[in-house]
Design a protein around this motif. Structure first.
Motif: not given
Length: 173
Positions: A60-65, A87, A91, A99
């Motif tokens: 559930d991590a936000d790749p933008a971070a 999920r 990702l 990215y």
């Protein structure tokens, strides 16, 4: 050393996966994959240690971070808490396509043989299978299907576009 599948071959894994929670002293040398929370709190310390560095993310991590630090990592691992949680697929695709991450992308956690074909289509190129799975036997999963309709990280054009490109009637026009 544990065995993993990388680039569709079984290899010995040289990376050490540091678990979540209090870790005590960090290893000064060697290749380590650290939890994202540890990376954010100990970025400077980890950047100056000997050995390669990787990070592992929950599904559930936000790749933008993590995007500003992508060039620092030789490997990014995505942890699947359950094989039914999709999920991590999203990702992986975001890390590759949005990215531009080109390093090793590893699936860890509850990873089964039956997922390998689909995980590779989303951009994973390394797989640490669940302990009850046999890596050499799991290699056959990459050949379960000969064709896919949808676009993927591996093949950006969907099947209908690939067929149009091969149609000799289109080339004559």
């Amino acid at each position: 050393m544990a065995q993993i599948i990388k680039h569709r071959a079984v290899i010995q894994d040289s990376w050490r996966l540091l678990e979540q929670g209090p870790t005590g002293a960090l290893p000064f040398s060697g290749d380590v994959i650290v939890p994202f929370d540890l990376w954010t709190s100990e970025r400077d310390t980890l950047s100056f240690r000997l050995g390669r560095i990787g990070v592992w993310l929950e599904a559930d991590a936000d790749p933008a971070a993590i995007a500003p630090d992508l060039a620092r990592f030789d490997v990014i691992a995505v942890r699947f808490a359950s094989f039914t949680d999709g999920r991590g697929y999203s990702l992986a695709r975001l890390l590759r396509e949005r990215y531009g991450y080109r390093g090793e992308l590893r699936a860890i956690g509850d990873v089964l043989r039956d997922q390998l074909y689909y995980l590779s289509r989303c951009g994973f190129d390394a797989f640490a299978l669940r302990a009850d799975q046999n890596p050499p036997q799991a290699l056959s999963a990459f050949d379960d299907f000969t064709e896919a309709y949808q676009s993927s990280v591996e093949r950006p054009d969907p099947l209908f576009r690939r067929r149009l490109e091969l149609d000799p009637r289109r080339k004559a026009a």
